[in-house]
Design an enzyme around this catalytic site. Sequence first.
Site, PDB file in Angstrom:
ATOM      1  CG  ASN A  89      -1.526   1.310   1.545  1.00  0.00           C
ATOM      2  OD1 ASN A  89      -2.484   1.735   0.907  1.00  0.00           O
ATOM      3  ND2 ASN A  89      -0.944   2.016   2.517  1.00  0.00           N
ATOM      4  CE1 TYR A 154       0.393   7.601  -6.844  1.00  0.00           C
ATOM      5  CE2 TYR A 154      -1.323   7.863  -8.503  1.00  0.00           C
ATOM      6  CZ  TYR A 154      -0.930   7.466  -7.230  1.00  0.00           C
ATOM      7  OH  TYR A 154      -1.853   6.940  -6.363  1.00  0.00           O
TER       8      TYR A 154
HETATM    9  P1  NDP Z   1      -1.235   8.392   2.463  1.00  0.00           P
HETATM   10  O1  NDP Z   1      -0.203   9.373   2.007  1.00  0.00           O
HETATM   11  O2  NDP Z   1      -2.353   8.862   3.323  1.00  0.00           O
HETATM   12  O3  NDP Z   1      -0.534   7.145   3.164  1.00  0.00           O
HETATM   13  C1  NDP Z   1       0.585   6.523   2.591  1.00  0.00           C
HETATM   14  C2  NDP Z   1       1.421   5.939   3.700  1.00  0.00           C
HETATM   15  O4  NDP Z   1       2.606   5.338   3.125  1.00  0.00           O
HETATM   16  C3  NDP Z   1       1.895   7.022   4.670  1.00  0.00           C
HETATM   17  O5  NDP Z   1       1.720   6.584   5.995  1.00  0.00           O
HETATM   18  C4  NDP Z   1       3.363   7.164   4.305  1.00  0.00           C
HETATM   19  O6  NDP Z   1       4.187   7.613   5.367  1.00  0.00           O
HETATM   20  C5  NDP Z   1       3.713   5.746   3.898  1.00  0.00           C
HETATM   21  N1  NDP Z   1       4.966   5.702   3.162  1.00  0.00           N
HETATM   22  C6  NDP Z   1       5.436   6.620   2.274  1.00  0.00           C
HETATM   23  N2  NDP Z   1       6.647   6.266   1.822  1.00  0.00           N
HETATM   24  C7  NDP Z   1       6.962   5.087   2.442  1.00  0.00           C
HETATM   25  C8  NDP Z   1       8.092   4.237   2.400  1.00  0.00           C
HETATM   26  N3  NDP Z   1       9.169   4.514   1.631  1.00  0.00           N
HETATM   27  N4  NDP Z   1       8.101   3.109   3.162  1.00  0.00           N
HETATM   28  C9  NDP Z   1       7.033   2.827   3.959  1.00  0.00           C
HETATM   29  N5  NDP Z   1       5.943   3.618   4.047  1.00  0.00           N
HETATM   30  C10 NDP Z   1       5.898   4.734   3.295  1.00  0.00           C
HETATM   31  O7  NDP Z   1      -1.807   7.731   1.131  1.00  0.00           O
HETATM   32  P2  NDP Z   1      -3.200   7.008   0.815  1.00  0.00           P
HETATM   33  O8  NDP Z   1      -3.680   6.275   1.982  1.00  0.00           O
HETATM   34  O9  NDP Z   1      -4.065   7.981   0.136  1.00  0.00           O
HETATM   35  O10 NDP Z   1      -2.718   5.995  -0.321  1.00  0.00           O
HETATM   36  C11 NDP Z   1      -2.376   4.646  -0.061  1.00  0.00           C
HETATM   37  C12 NDP Z   1      -2.100   3.968  -1.399  1.00  0.00           C
HETATM   38  O11 NDP Z   1      -3.255   4.089  -2.227  1.00  0.00           O
HETATM   39  C13 NDP Z   1      -0.956   4.606  -2.174  1.00  0.00           C
HETATM   40  O12 NDP Z   1      -0.231   3.601  -2.831  1.00  0.00           O
HETATM   41  C14 NDP Z   1      -1.668   5.489  -3.175  1.00  0.00           C
HETATM   42  O13 NDP Z   1      -0.893   5.707  -4.324  1.00  0.00           O
HETATM   43  C15 NDP Z   1      -2.894   4.658  -3.473  1.00  0.00           C
HETATM   44  N6  NDP Z   1      -4.001   5.417  -4.024  1.00  0.00           N
HETATM   45  C16 NDP Z   1      -4.615   6.406  -3.303  1.00  0.00           C
HETATM   46  C17 NDP Z   1      -5.659   7.109  -3.855  1.00  0.00           C
HETATM   47  C18 NDP Z   1      -6.370   8.186  -3.121  1.00  0.00           C
HETATM   48  O14 NDP Z   1      -7.267   8.795  -3.726  1.00  0.00           O
HETATM   49  N7  NDP Z   1      -6.074   8.459  -1.867  1.00  0.00           N
HETATM   50  C19 NDP Z   1      -6.136   6.832  -5.220  1.00  0.00           C
HETATM   51  C20 NDP Z   1      -5.432   5.775  -5.871  1.00  0.00           C
HETATM   52  C21 NDP Z   1      -4.423   5.101  -5.280  1.00  0.00           C
HETATM   53  P3  NDP Z   1       4.251   9.192   5.758  1.00  0.00           P
HETATM   54  O15 NDP Z   1       3.249   9.351   6.836  1.00  0.00           O
HETATM   55  O16 NDP Z   1       5.635   9.460   6.228  1.00  0.00           O
HETATM   56  O17 NDP Z   1       3.950   9.971   4.514  1.00  0.00           O
END
Ligand code: NDP
Length: 246
Positions: A89, A154
């Site tokens: 995720n 992306y």
């Molecule tokens: P968020 O930014 O809310 O959460 C992403 C999480 O991933 C954060 O906690 C972040 O940490 C963590 N993270 C970032 N980099 C790393 C790393 N190198 N190693 C481990 N953890 C990491 O995103 P969403 O919940 O919105 O998205 C989750 C997934 O869903 C993503 O892959 C996104 O691309 C995908 N997605 C989301 C959509 C949306 O509309 N929200 C639509 C389509 C896909 P930190 O707190 O430090 O940033």
Amino acid sequence: MELKGKVTFITGGARGIGLSIARKFAEVGSDIAICDVNEKSLDEAASALKASGRQVMTGKIDVTKFEEVQSFIQKILDKFERIDILINNAGITRDGLLVRMSESDWDAVLDVNLKGTFNCTKAVSKPMMKQRGGKIVSIASIIGITGNPGQANYAASKGGIIAFTKSIAKELASRNINVNAIAPGFIETDMTLKLSEDLKNSMLKMIPLGKFGKTEDVANLALFLVSNDSAYITGQVIQVDGGMVT
Ligand code: NDP
């Protein structure tokens, strides 16, 4: 659907969609291991998840670093003696038109989103093959299907996840490991909170169901894809987008 006795590893599980999946899975009986890069949000997530009564493990792990990922998977195996489910995720955006996109913005997005997915999938595949079973779900995006101006990095990373999912599904099917991807549309999280009101309003017009998605909408599909009810589904990309892309 229940996941009693299962162990789930969720990357980027401290907030947003990842945390919602963790909550849902814990509610139906899975023990949870989450990794993230932010220690404070990891601690908060752990306290919230422990209320479910399930065992919870956290690790400040950067998914771009294979060794860190591998040693965390080993810790999960040491504690639980199994790993049943991986949710890839963790994801980031670094938007910008191609002419202005820096090499570092390209690399950062490809590293976290695509290489992170490779690292975690590779690290869990051996224990899952030994167990002769497992479920892997990666969070892609509809942008990986349609493309989007300003998001070439992306889109490439998410399109890569889709192609990766289809390949690995074929490789691991004989070991009873299902590999699928979810392609969310516009889901309300911190990632989408930073978009301008103008952009949000124009996106809303493109969603037939007339509303943005909730993290639970993605979590509900994730639960189906790791349950016995989807045992005959592998190599698929399923959209959760309110009908946005057909
Ligand atoms: P968020 O930014 O809310 O959460 C992403 C999480 O991933 C954060 O906690 C972040 O940490 C963590 N993270 C970032 N980099 C790393 C790393 N190198 N190693 C481990 N953890 C990491 O995103 P969403 O919940 O919105 O998205 C989750 C997934 O869903 C993503 O892959 C996104 O691309 C995908 N997605 C989301 C959509 C949306 O509309 N929200 C639509 C389509 C896909 P930190 O707190 O430090 O940033």
